[in-house]
Enzyme design. Structure first.
Site, PDB file in Angstrom:
ATOM      1  N   GLU A 135       0.930  -1.411   0.357  1.00  0.00           N
ATOM      2  CA  GLU A 135      -0.198   0.065  -0.050  1.00  0.00           C
ATOM      3  C   GLU A 135       0.672   2.042   0.200  1.00  0.00           C
ATOM      4  O   GLU A 135       0.639   2.717  -0.695  1.00  0.00           O
ATOM      5  CB  GLU A 135      -0.919   0.011   0.823  1.00  0.00           C
ATOM      6  CG  GLU A 135      -0.404  -0.036   2.262  1.00  0.00           C
ATOM      7  CD  GLU A 135      -1.870   0.311   3.563  1.00  0.00           C
ATOM      8  OE1 GLU A 135      -2.206   1.382   3.429  1.00  0.00           O
ATOM      9  OE2 GLU A 135      -1.399  -0.670   3.781  1.00  0.00           O
ATOM     10  N   SER A 186      -8.651   5.952   8.417  1.00  0.00           N
ATOM     11  CA  SER A 186      -9.139   4.994   9.389  1.00  0.00           C
ATOM     12  C   SER A 186      -8.139   5.647  10.807  1.00  0.00           C
ATOM     13  O   SER A 186      -8.232   5.788  11.869  1.00  0.00           O
ATOM     14  CB  SER A 186      -9.203   3.550   9.725  1.00  0.00           C
ATOM     15  OG  SER A 186     -10.057   3.125   8.503  1.00  0.00           O
TER      16      SER A 186
HETATM   17  P1  ADP Z   1      -8.833   3.986   4.490  1.00  0.00           P
HETATM   18  O1  ADP Z   1      -7.735   2.796   3.264  1.00  0.00           O
HETATM   19  O2  ADP Z   1      -8.651   3.478   6.259  1.00  0.00           O
HETATM   20  O3  ADP Z   1     -10.703   3.376   4.304  1.00  0.00           O
HETATM   21  P2  ADP Z   1      -9.344   6.094   3.801  1.00  0.00           P
HETATM   22  O4  ADP Z   1      -8.205   7.275   3.340  1.00  0.00           O
HETATM   23  O5  ADP Z   1     -10.313   5.980   3.242  1.00  0.00           O
HETATM   24  O6  ADP Z   1      -9.120   5.128   4.601  1.00  0.00           O
HETATM   25  O7  ADP Z   1     -10.020   7.240   5.483  1.00  0.00           O
HETATM   26  C1  ADP Z   1     -11.132   6.517   6.082  1.00  0.00           C
HETATM   27  C2  ADP Z   1     -11.434   7.813   6.648  1.00  0.00           C
HETATM   28  O8  ADP Z   1     -12.669   9.073   5.513  1.00  0.00           O
HETATM   29  C3  ADP Z   1     -12.815   7.259   7.699  1.00  0.00           C
HETATM   30  O9  ADP Z   1     -11.752   7.238   8.310  1.00  0.00           O
HETATM   31  C4  ADP Z   1     -13.080   8.956   7.295  1.00  0.00           C
HETATM   32  O10 ADP Z   1     -12.832   9.921   8.922  1.00  0.00           O
HETATM   33  C5  ADP Z   1     -13.387   9.662   6.329  1.00  0.00           C
HETATM   34  N1  ADP Z   1     -14.421   9.771   5.723  1.00  0.00           N
HETATM   35  C6  ADP Z   1     -14.385  10.724   4.086  1.00  0.00           C
HETATM   36  N2  ADP Z   1     -15.559   9.843   4.036  1.00  0.00           N
HETATM   37  C7  ADP Z   1     -16.119   8.886   4.052  1.00  0.00           C
HETATM   38  C8  ADP Z   1     -17.451   8.713   3.732  1.00  0.00           C
HETATM   39  N3  ADP Z   1     -18.341   8.258   3.102  1.00  0.00           N
HETATM   40  N4  ADP Z   1     -17.750   7.005   4.526  1.00  0.00           N
HETATM   41  C9  ADP Z   1     -16.301   6.895   5.630  1.00  0.00           C
HETATM   42  N5  ADP Z   1     -15.617   7.832   6.647  1.00  0.00           N
HETATM   43  C10 ADP Z   1     -15.315   8.315   5.534  1.00  0.00           C
END
Ligand code: ADP
Length: 362
Positions: A135, A186
Site C-alpha cells: 500500500e 481510519s
Molecule cells: P482507509 O483506507 O483506512 O479506509 P481512507 O483514506 O479511505 O482510509 O479514510 C477513511 C476515513 O475517511 C474515515 O475514517 C472517515 O474519517 C473519512 N471518510 C470520508 N468520507 C467518508 C465516507 N463517505 N464514509 C466513511 N468514512 C469517510
C-alpha cells in the site's frame, strides 16, 4: 498496437479499513482482439460505470476528480474515481457478478488490507484474481503520477484563520523531496520520502479518521461522515474544551501560550452543568478539533525529527473537511514559527488505488 483490452488491468483498488477506493481506467479506443461476447460485457460495464455517478445505495463516483487524456502504459484514456464503504464489499461483488464480471478473464490490481482479507471472495464471486501490491509503494507511485498529470493537484491554505481572506492556493510540487506524508485514513501513517524510490514509514497513530467518526457517532448519534462534518461546522469547541484562559484567566505569557489555546481537550465535560448546556454540534466540533490537533502535533514532531519542512496531508479524513485542513495549516505554521508548510492534494484518498493500477505487469 494496443494490447488486448481484456488483458488490460483497467481497475486499481485500495481496500481500506473504512472505504474501498476503485480507480477505473477507460481507454479512448478499444482494440478489437476480444471475442464478441467479451466486447459486449466490457461495453456494458464501461457504460454502467461512466454513465452513472451513484452505484447502488452506497457507491459514488467523484466526478470532480475525473482525469481525461492521461496516458497509462502508452494508452490514452480517462481515469474515473469511485468509492464505497468496505463494509459493502459483499454487495459490490454481487453487483459485479450481475454485470457479468465473472465471465471475463480478469486480474484486478489491489492494495490495502482488504486485498488480503477479501481475496477468496473475489475469486469465488467474480472469478477475479487479485494482483496484490504494497500500500505504501502504491501510494507513492500514485501520488507522483497524479501530481505529474495534474498541475493543480497540490495546494495550501493561505490565511487559514481569517474566513474573509482564507483561500486555496496552488503549490508547485515539481521538486518535492524531501517531504513528509501524513495519510489520515481510519488510522494514520507518517512516511518520510527522500526520493522517488527511497522512503520509510516513521510513525503512525491509531487516533485517526475512524476515531473521529466513531466518537462522533457515539457522542452525537449521527450516522455518517458527512453528517458528522455538517454538525461540526455549526459547533463551538470552546464549550467543550478547557482553554488556557479558563485556567489562567488570560494568556500564559511566560511561555507564550495564548488564552484561546486548548489546554485540555474535552476538559469542561466533567461538569454536569457544562454538559447540560453543550450541543451535538459543539461535541462534533470538539471531536474534530481534538483528533485533528493531535495528528498535527504528531506530524510536526515527525517533521522536526526528520528535518523536513514540507508536510503533505492526505487520506479521506480530509474529504469535504476544510475545517480540519485549515486547522492543520494553521497549527503547522504557528507551532513551527512559520518554518513548516502544510500541503494538500486534490485526489486525497485515491493515490493507493492509482499507484496500484500503474504497477501492473502481465
Ligand atoms: P482507509 O483506507 O483506512 O479506509 P481512507 O483514506 O479511505 O482510509 O479514510 C477513511 C476515513 O475517511 C474515515 O475514517 C472517515 O474519517 C473519512 N471518510 C470520508 N468520507 C467518508 C465516507 N463517505 N464514509 C466513511 N468514512 C469517510
Amino acid at each position: 498496437d494496443f494490447p488486448c483490452f481484456s488483458a488490460m488491468p483497467w481497475f486499481g483498488m485500495d481496500i481500506g479499513g473504512s472505504l474501498c477506493k476503485l480507480v477505473y481506467f477507460e481507454p479512448k479506443d478499444i482494440p478489437k482482439c476480444e471475442s464478441t461476447s467479451e466486447v459486449e460485457t466490457l461495453r456494458n460495464i464501461r457504460r454502467y460505470l461512466t454513465k452513472n455517478s451513484a452505484y447502488g445505495k452506497t457507491g459514488h463516483r467523484d466526478t470532480h476528480l475525473q482525469m481525461d487524456n492521461v496516458v497509462i502504459r502508452g494508452i490514452l484514456g480517462t481515469l474515473h474515481f469511485i468509492r464505497f464503504p468496505t463494509s459493502e464489499m459483499k454487495n459490490f461483488l454481487a453487483l459485479a457478478r450481475y454485470k457479468g464480471m465473472a465471465t471475463l478473464v480478469t486480474t484486478v490490481c489491489a492494495t490495502g488490507g482488504g486485498a488480503y482479507k477479501f481475496e477468496e471472495d473475489f475469486k469465488r464471486e467474480v472469478n477475479m484474481k487479485l494482483a496484490k501490491f504494497d500500500e505504501f509503494d502504491s501510494l507513492l507511485k500514485g501520488l507522483q503520477y497524479i501530481d505529474k498529470n495534474n498541475h493543480t493537484e497540490c495546494y495550501y491554505w493561505a490565511n487559514p484563520t481569517d474566513e474573509s481572506k482564507c483561500a486555496k492556493v496552488n503549490y508547485d510540487f515539481s521538486s518535492p523531496y524531501p517531504f513528509l506524508i501524513v495519510n489520515i485514513g481510519s488510522g494514520v501513517s507518517v512516511l518520510a520520502v527522500y526520493s522517488a524510490t527511497n522512503y520509510k514509514r516513521i510513525s503512525g497513530t491509531s487516533i485517526g479518521g475512524g476515531t473521529f467518526l466513531g466518537l462522533c457517532c457515539l457522542l452525537t448519534g449521527c450516522n455518517t461522515f458527512e453528517e458528522a462534518i455538517e454538525l461540526a461546522a455549526e459547533g463551538d469547541h470552546t464549550h467543550v474544551d478547557k482553554l488556557v484562559k479558563d485556567i489562567y484567566g488570560g494568556d500564559y505569557e511566560r511561555f507564550g501560550l495564548p488564552g484561546d489555546l486548548v489546554a485540555s481537550s474535552f476538559g469542561q465535560m466533567n461538569s454536569l452543568e457544562r454538559r447540560s448546556k453543550v450541543s451535538r454540534q459543539d461535541l462534533a466540533r470538539a471531536t474534530l478539533v481534538t483528533i485533528t490537533n493531535n495528528i498535527g502535533s504528531i506530524a510536526r514532531m515527525c517533521a522536526m525529527q526528520e528535518r523536513i519542512d514540507r508536510v503533505v496531508f492526505i487520506g479521506n479524513f480530509l474529504r469535504v473537511n476544510p475545517i480540519a485542513m485549515k486547522l492543520l495549516a494553521y497549527a503547522m505554521d504557528y507551532w513551527s514559527k512559520g518554518t513548516m508548510k502544510a500541503l494538500f492534494l486534490e485526489h486525497e484518498g485515491y493515490f493507493g488505488a492509482v499507484g496500484c493500477l500503474l504497477q501492473f505487469h502481465e
